[in-house]
Design a protein around this motif. Structure first.
Motif, PDB file in Angstrom:
ATOM      1  N   THR A  27      -3.445  17.790 -17.527  1.00 12.86           N
ATOM      2  CA  THR A  27      -4.151  17.080 -16.457  1.00 12.86           C
ATOM      3  C   THR A  27      -3.926  17.830 -15.141  1.00 12.86           C
ATOM      4  OG1 THR A  27      -2.217  15.684 -16.052  1.00 12.86           O
ATOM      5  CG2 THR A  27      -3.895  14.806 -17.536  1.00 12.86           C
ATOM      6  N   SER A  28      -4.944  17.827 -14.307  1.00 13.47           N
ATOM      7  CA  SER A  28      -4.842  18.578 -13.046  1.00 13.47           C
ATOM      8  C   SER A  28      -3.828  17.946 -12.093  1.00 13.47           C
ATOM      9  CB  SER A  28      -6.220  18.669 -12.378  1.00 13.47           C
ATOM     10  OG  SER A  28      -6.765  17.373 -12.212  1.00 13.47           O
ATOM     11  N   PHE A  29      -3.488  16.656 -12.296  1.00 16.18           N
ATOM     12  CA  PHE A  29      -2.463  16.002 -11.478  1.00 16.18           C
ATOM     13  C   PHE A  29      -1.062  16.465 -11.870  1.00 16.18           C
ATOM     14  CE2 PHE A  29      -4.087  11.936  -9.350  1.00 16.18           C
ATOM     15  CZ  PHE A  29      -3.498  12.271  -8.147  1.00 16.18           C
ATOM     16  N   LYS A  30      -0.956  17.017 -13.073  1.00 15.80           N
ATOM     17  CA  LYS A  30       0.319  17.497 -13.634  1.00 15.80           C
ATOM     18  C   LYS A  30       1.369  16.384 -13.715  1.00 15.80           C
ATOM     19  CE  LYS A  30      -0.582  22.306 -12.864  1.00 15.80           C
ATOM     20  NZ  LYS A  30      -1.566  22.178 -13.944  1.00 15.80           N
ATOM     21  N   VAL A  31       0.908  15.197 -14.101  1.00 24.00           N
ATOM     22  CA  VAL A  31       1.826  14.085 -14.371  1.00 24.00           C
ATOM     23  C   VAL A  31       1.380  13.423 -15.672  1.00 24.00           C
ATOM     24  CG1 VAL A  31       2.146  13.618 -11.902  1.00 24.00           C
ATOM     25  CG2 VAL A  31       0.544  12.229 -13.214  1.00 24.00           C
ATOM     26  N   GLY A  32       2.212  12.504 -16.132  1.00 22.07           N
ATOM     27  CA  GLY A  32       1.826  11.722 -17.316  1.00 22.07           C
ATOM     28  C   GLY A  32       2.820  11.884 -18.446  1.00 22.07           C
ATOM     29  N   GLY A  33       3.027  10.786 -19.181  1.00 27.34           N
ATOM     30  CA  GLY A  33       3.935  10.816 -20.325  1.00 27.34           C
ATOM     31  C   GLY A  33       3.310  11.537 -21.508  1.00 27.34           C
ATOM     32  N   ASN A  34       3.947  11.405 -22.662  1.00 25.57           N
ATOM     33  CA  ASN A  34       3.506  12.145 -23.845  1.00 25.57           C
ATOM     34  C   ASN A  34       2.359  11.449 -24.585  1.00 25.57           C
ATOM     35  OD1 ASN A  34       5.577  13.856 -23.289  1.00 25.57           O
ATOM     36  ND2 ASN A  34       6.839  13.303 -25.050  1.00 25.57           N
ATOM     37  N   ALA A  35       1.501  12.274 -25.145  1.00 20.59           N
ATOM     38  CA  ALA A  35       0.547  11.762 -26.147  1.00 20.59           C
ATOM     39  C   ALA A  35       1.260  11.867 -27.484  1.00 20.59           C
ATOM     40  CB  ALA A  35      -0.704  12.626 -26.163  1.00 20.59           C
ATOM     41  N   ASP A  36       1.112  10.840 -28.343  1.00 23.20           N
ATOM     42  CA  ASP A  36       1.746  10.949 -29.665  1.00 23.20           C
ATOM     43  C   ASP A  36       1.285  12.238 -30.340  1.00 23.20           C
ATOM     44  OD1 ASP A  36       2.915   8.519 -29.199  1.00 23.20           O
ATOM     45  OD2 ASP A  36       1.453   7.362 -30.364  1.00 23.20           O
ATOM     46  N   TYR A  37      -0.045  12.433 -30.300  1.00 17.66           N
ATOM     47  CA  TYR A  37      -0.628  13.684 -30.815  1.00 17.66           C
ATOM     48  C   TYR A  37      -1.700  14.151 -29.847  1.00 17.66           C
ATOM     49  CZ  TYR A  37       1.863  12.918 -35.083  1.00 17.66           C
ATOM     50  OH  TYR A  37       2.872  12.751 -35.971  1.00 17.66           O
ATOM     51  N   PHE A  38      -1.687  15.437 -29.579  1.00 17.97           N
ATOM     52  CA  PHE A  38      -2.713  16.049 -28.730  1.00 17.97           C
ATOM     53  C   PHE A  38      -3.384  17.120 -29.585  1.00 17.97           C
ATOM     54  CE2 PHE A  38      -4.254  19.259 -25.795  1.00 17.97           C
ATOM     55  CZ  PHE A  38      -4.807  18.512 -24.767  1.00 17.97           C
ATOM     56  N   VAL A  39      -4.680  16.999 -29.782  1.00 17.93           N
ATOM     57  CA  VAL A  39      -5.354  17.991 -30.627  1.00 17.93           C
ATOM     58  C   VAL A  39      -6.542  18.596 -29.888  1.00 17.93           C
ATOM     59  CG1 VAL A  39      -4.701  16.763 -32.741  1.00 17.93           C
ATOM     60  CG2 VAL A  39      -6.950  16.349 -31.745  1.00 17.93           C
ATOM     61  N   LYS A  40      -6.780  19.865 -30.168  1.00 19.26           N
ATOM     62  CA  LYS A  40      -7.949  20.538 -29.587  1.00 19.26           C
ATOM     63  C   LYS A  40      -9.005  20.674 -30.664  1.00 19.26           C
ATOM     64  CE  LYS A  40      -5.172  23.267 -26.448  1.00 19.26           C
ATOM     65  NZ  LYS A  40      -4.912  24.568 -25.858  1.00 19.26           N
ATOM     66  N   VAL A  41     -10.201  20.208 -30.345  1.00 14.71           N
ATOM     67  CA  VAL A  41     -11.282  20.245 -31.309  1.00 14.71           C
ATOM     68  C   VAL A  41     -12.280  21.319 -30.905  1.00 14.71           C
ATOM     69  CG1 VAL A  41     -13.328  18.929 -31.899  1.00 14.71           C
ATOM     70  CG2 VAL A  41     -11.092  17.927 -32.230  1.00 14.71           C
ATOM     71  N   GLU A  42     -12.496  22.301 -31.810  1.00  9.11           N
ATOM     72  CA  GLU A  42     -13.369  23.427 -31.472  1.00  9.11           C
ATOM     73  C   GLU A  42     -14.723  23.378 -32.176  1.00  9.11           C
ATOM     74  OE1 GLU A  42     -10.591  26.442 -32.671  1.00  9.11           O
ATOM     75  OE2 GLU A  42      -9.862  26.723 -30.621  1.00  9.11           O
ATOM     76  N   LYS A  43     -14.827  22.484 -33.177  1.00 10.32           N
ATOM     77  CA  LYS A  43     -16.085  22.408 -33.950  1.00 10.32           C
ATOM     78  C   LYS A  43     -16.520  20.956 -34.106  1.00 10.32           C
ATOM     79  CE  LYS A  43     -14.803  26.310 -36.817  1.00 10.32           C
ATOM     80  NZ  LYS A  43     -13.697  26.408 -37.728  1.00 10.32           N
ATOM     81  N   VAL A  44     -17.823  20.748 -34.127  1.00 12.39           N
ATOM     82  CA  VAL A  44     -18.371  19.389 -34.266  1.00 12.39           C
ATOM     83  C   VAL A  44     -17.894  18.761 -35.580  1.00 12.39           C
ATOM     84  CG1 VAL A  44     -20.517  18.071 -34.498  1.00 12.39           C
ATOM     85  CG2 VAL A  44     -20.357  19.890 -32.793  1.00 12.39           C
ATOM     86  N   GLU A  45     -17.827  19.575 -36.619  1.00 15.24           N
ATOM     87  CA  GLU A  45     -17.400  19.075 -37.926  1.00 15.24           C
ATOM     88  C   GLU A  45     -15.965  18.523 -37.857  1.00 15.24           C
ATOM     89  OE1 GLU A  45     -19.604  18.813 -40.140  1.00 15.24           O
ATOM     90  OE2 GLU A  45     -18.311  18.065 -41.746  1.00 15.24           O
ATOM     91  N   GLU A  46     -15.093  19.248 -37.131  1.00 17.51           N
ATOM     92  CA  GLU A  46     -13.701  18.780 -36.975  1.00 17.51           C
ATOM     93  C   GLU A  46     -13.688  17.422 -36.280  1.00 17.51           C
ATOM     94  OE1 GLU A  46     -11.031  22.824 -36.244  1.00 17.51           O
ATOM     95  OE2 GLU A  46     -11.983  21.856 -34.534  1.00 17.51           O
ATOM     96  N   LEU A  47     -14.523  17.307 -35.244  1.00 25.76           N
ATOM     97  CA  LEU A  47     -14.576  16.054 -34.485  1.00 25.76           C
ATOM     98  C   LEU A  47     -15.009  14.911 -35.397  1.00 25.76           C
ATOM     99  CD1 LEU A  47     -14.422  14.585 -31.744  1.00 25.76           C
ATOM    100  CD2 LEU A  47     -16.813  15.197 -31.381  1.00 25.76           C
ATOM    101  N   LYS A  48     -16.027  15.165 -36.192  1.00 25.07           N
ATOM    102  CA  LYS A  48     -16.551  14.138 -37.103  1.00 25.07           C
ATOM    103  C   LYS A  48     -15.438  13.681 -38.066  1.00 25.07           C
ATOM    104  CE  LYS A  48     -20.744  13.423 -39.809  1.00 25.07           C
ATOM    105  NZ  LYS A  48     -20.486  12.894 -41.086  1.00 25.07           N
ATOM    106  N   ASN A  49     -14.733  14.650 -38.642  1.00 19.09           N
ATOM    107  CA  ASN A  49     -13.664  14.300 -39.591  1.00 19.09           C
ATOM    108  C   ASN A  49     -12.519  13.568 -38.895  1.00 19.09           C
ATOM    109  OD1 ASN A  49     -15.116  15.472 -41.627  1.00 19.09           O
ATOM    110  ND2 ASN A  49     -14.120  17.471 -41.434  1.00 19.09           N
TER     111      ASN A  49
END
Ligand SMILES: Cc1cc2nc3c(=O)[nH]c(=O)nc-3n(C[C@H](O)[C@H](O)[C@H](O)COP(=O)(O)OP(=O)(O)OC[C@H]3O[C@@H](n4cnc5c(N)ncnc54)[C@H](O)[C@@H]3O)c2cc1C
Length: 304
Positions: A27-49
């Motif tokens: 985040t541009s504010f550079k604050v915030g607690g943890n996300a249980d899981y943070f994932v980067k989605v690069e393909k529409v198919e991945e997002l769908k699944n």
């Protein structure tokens, strides 16, 4: 390894899965607690699944672009934060203009540079907004009197069941910092924008002027989420905050910028609670002294 991780690896490239990830990194504010899981989605198919997995297993899923208009609270975000990194684009030159279809993870400054390289005019005033195309459509981002609605032709989005729809300009229901997507679960996949051929030197100059204005007026040297509060009709909120004597007001590591009263900034080591305390105080003082209700522009995510 927990069950979620085992499952996520089947859906998403394992280098794009982060467990207990600090949202201050995203985040541009550079604050915030943890996300249980943070994932980067690069393909529409991945997002769908991923959507299918989250739905079937009742795992909350939060969508994030560049994280430049959000404040994540100190308790972090439960479930999965899905960072949209869809990044392709294509250009179609037609008689009435040049159409760029761009996936939602592309950053606006990158898109503006693509337009510059192709000598296309229309994005110069939006070029300094640090968000993604998806975040910008969601918010109807704008600057210097121009908004996304001026260039958008259509968008494709996915609902939480994995169905894909396409809408035209009207159906975006663009308003000030708002669109049909605001407050919904739908995920913008790609947007087509229409630009016009222009003179490359002129485009470059306008982009530079725009960036120079930002550097001159905005506290870009500090982390922030841009303008903290929404503009109000006929009222310049930053001026009102300034007139209330709030410039420099500070709680912990969060302060109202002395350069631009519309920005709350992280002057170092701020927590989300510090930022929210500055927000609350600002709202109270503005209400008390000027009888004006001001609303947040940034979106608050997560838990205390
Ligand atoms: C220094 C600075 C200057 C700024 N200047 C401006 C400005 O001039 N004008 C302006 O309008 N804003 C400005 N902003 C705010 C911000 O950059 C914009 O609102 C931007 O459009 C947010 O995009 P993002 O990708 O960072 O979205 P995020 O902050 O990641 O997300 C914002 C919202 O959009 C949703 N979202 C993101 N991507 C998608 C998607 N693909 N599908 C569905 N929902 C999605 C998120 O769930 C969230 O609710 C500024 C911010 C900073 C830090």
């Amino acid at each position: 390894m927990t069950d979620i991780e085992t499952d996520l690896i089947k859906i998403i490239n394992k280098n794009n899965i982060f467990k207990n990830e600090s949202m201050s990194k995203h985040t541009s504010f550079k604050v915030g607690g943890n996300a249980d899981y943070f994932v980067k989605v690069e393909k529409v198919e991945e997002l769908k699944n991923l959507l299918e997995y989250a739905k079937e297993n009742n795992v909350p899923l939060t969508i994030l672009g560049n994280g430049t208009n959000v404040l994540v609270k100190d308790g972090g975000i439960r479930g999965i934060v899905c960072n949209i990194e869809l990044s392709n684009y294509s250009i179609d030159r037609k008689e009435d203009g040049v159409y760029i279809t761009v996936e939602s993870g592309v950053a606006l400054p990158r898109l503006a540079n693509i337009a510059l390289n192709e000598s296309l005019t229309g994005l110069e005033y939006l070029s300094g907004i640090p968000g993604t195309v998806g975040g910008a459509v969601y918010m109807n981002a704008g600057a210097f009197g121009n908004e996304m609605k001026d260039v958008v032709v259509s968008s494709k989005y996915m609902d939480r069941n994995g169905n894909i729809y396409e809408i035209g300009l009207e159906d975006h229901k663009f308003e000030y910092r708002k669109s049909v997507f605001s407050g919904t679960d739908n995920i913008i996949l790609e947007t087509t924008i229409k630009l016009q051929p222009g003179n490359q030197d002129d485009i470059k100059l306008k982009m530079k002027e725009n960036l120079d204005k930002r550097v001159e007026k905005q506290p870009l040297e500090y982390p922030s989420a841009g303008s903290t509060f929404k503009r109000k009709e006929n009222i310049i909120v930053s001026k009102v905050i300034d007139e209330c004597g709030l410039k420099g007001f500070r709680v912990g590591g969060a302060a109202i910028s002395t350069k631009h009263a519309g920005f709350i900034i992280n002057v170092g080591g701020a927590t989300a609670s510090d930022i929210l305390a500055v927000v609350e105080h600002t709202k109270e003082v503005v209400k008390e002294k000027c009888d004006i209700d001001i609303d947040l522009e940034m979106i608050v995510l997560g838990e205390d």
